[in-house]
Design an enzyme around this catalytic site. Sequence first.
Site, PDB file in Angstrom:
ATOM      1  N   GLU A  35      15.949 103.923  -1.767  1.00 61.02           N
ATOM      2  CA  GLU A  35      14.771 104.950  -1.485  1.00 61.02           C
ATOM      3  C   GLU A  35      13.616 104.880   0.319  1.00 61.02           C
ATOM      4  O   GLU A  35      13.943 104.964   0.975  1.00 61.02           O
ATOM      5  CB  GLU A  35      13.556 105.769  -1.866  1.00 61.02           C
ATOM      6  CG  GLU A  35      14.251 106.779  -3.111  1.00 61.02           C
ATOM      7  CD  GLU A  35      15.159 107.847  -2.511  1.00 61.02           C
ATOM      8  OE1 GLU A  35      14.469 108.530  -1.079  1.00 61.02           O
ATOM      9  OE2 GLU A  35      16.456 108.758  -2.540  1.00 61.02           O
ATOM     10  N   CYS A 190      23.329 119.932   7.370  1.00 58.53           N
ATOM     11  CA  CYS A 190      22.339 120.519   8.254  1.00 58.53           C
ATOM     12  C   CYS A 190      21.434 119.378   9.279  1.00 58.53           C
ATOM     13  O   CYS A 190      20.189 119.187   9.321  1.00 58.53           O
ATOM     14  CB  CYS A 190      21.139 121.464   7.562  1.00 58.53           C
ATOM     15  SG  CYS A 190      19.672 122.369   8.142  1.00 58.53           S
ATOM     16  N   CYS A 206      19.608 131.953   5.286  1.00 57.65           N
ATOM     17  CA  CYS A 206      19.114 131.350   6.206  1.00 57.65           C
ATOM     18  C   CYS A 206      18.307 131.954   7.912  1.00 57.65           C
ATOM     19  O   CYS A 206      18.739 132.412   8.639  1.00 57.65           O
ATOM     20  CB  CYS A 206      19.983 130.399   6.705  1.00 57.65           C
ATOM     21  SG  CYS A 206      19.064 128.975   8.002  1.00 57.65           S
TER      22      CYS A 206
HETATM   23 FE1  SF4 Z   1      20.558 124.351   8.177  1.00 58.20          FE
HETATM   24 FE2  SF4 Z   1      20.647 126.847   7.868  1.00 58.20          FE
HETATM   25 FE3  SF4 Z   1      22.900 126.365   9.501  1.00 58.20          FE
HETATM   26 FE4  SF4 Z   1      22.219 126.004   6.575  1.00 58.20          FE
HETATM   27  S1  SF4 Z   1      22.579 127.744   8.253  1.00 58.20           S
HETATM   28  S2  SF4 Z   1      22.738 124.705   7.820  1.00 58.20           S
HETATM   29  S3  SF4 Z   1      20.051 125.332   6.362  1.00 58.20           S
HETATM   30  S4  SF4 Z   1      20.024 126.455   9.767  1.00 58.20           S
END
Ligand code: SF4
Length: 350
Positions: A35, A190, A206
Amino acid sequence: MSDFATRLLRWFDAHGRKDLPWQRDINPYRVWISEIMLQQTQVQTVIPYYERFMQSFPDLCVLADADIDTVLQHWSGLGYYARARNLHQAAQHVRDEHGGEFPSLFEDVTALPGIGRSTAGAILAIAWGQRHAILDGNVKRVLARHAAVDGWPGKTAVAKQLWELADLHTPGTRVADYTQAIMDLGATVCTRSNPACDACPVAADCAARAADDIAAFPGRKPKKTKPLRATTMVIAVDDAAIFLERRPAAGIWGGLWSLPEVDNVDDWCRETLGQEPGRTAALEVLRHSFSHFDLDIQPVVVRVNAAQSKVADSADATWYRLDDAPPGGMAAPVQQLLHSLQTEQDVPNH
Ligand code: SF4
């Protein structure tokens, strides 16, 4: 378990990374080292460092007993060396205060040097399956986008909102996998630029994606607005000659040639040149940026008679003809103003 966590875990089972060196022989010490190494550094860079580190310091007491220089040698190339110093100090603390056993209480873990709330949560969740939310850079990005959380996560109110979301989504079971999964999602799907939303398990709800505004999240650190100061510079002109003075050695543009900065152009003409001002004209304000403030310069052209001036040419004052070579180094905005005079010929007549 929240729907968010269920979808994330399903994705993790199919696509998550499960063969990283710190995912073998899991114990708090091994998770802790990984970590810390991963805090500012990418997985692929960390792997060889991690393996060398584990060979030399296979457990916490070996690390605690090691010489700090040897520890730093193993860190050489990873950067952010405070991390290695903190690891070493924390290992000694655990050896001396916890009998060499990595603590299992959240408060004891966050009390160790170099371990904040998120890192402590990750260690305890991954190593022991304790339910703790985490909020590292990757997780902040995922959550800020998924819920379209406005604002810079460095701000307390924004961080609080993100921690609440992190806690809300963290499941009571499979917390180790969930912790790994949300970090992986941020690191591999992401991503900061060009997120692979089509492959994202939480894309359906999202908010940033729905608004087609992913780049706005997480919010950027606000730029500090610089203070704005204002000054007037007098361009005293006689035919093509302009009065310049050398600035005092201390202060901005120290020792450079400049147009005089004045409070009142008429008073300056009377006091410095010993004559009544001729025709005056204010030119367009010029904004000059310094690192700590912006300066709005109001240039005012005034017609004067150099021959009747109290001030003669000297080491610190001169009547400068625009066609001549400059008398020496000139403050940048002054250079700019004189250049514009030359090209625009906006010097008023008598
Ligand atoms: Fe990121 Fe939203 Fe795209 Fe998923 S949908 S990769 S959470 S921006």
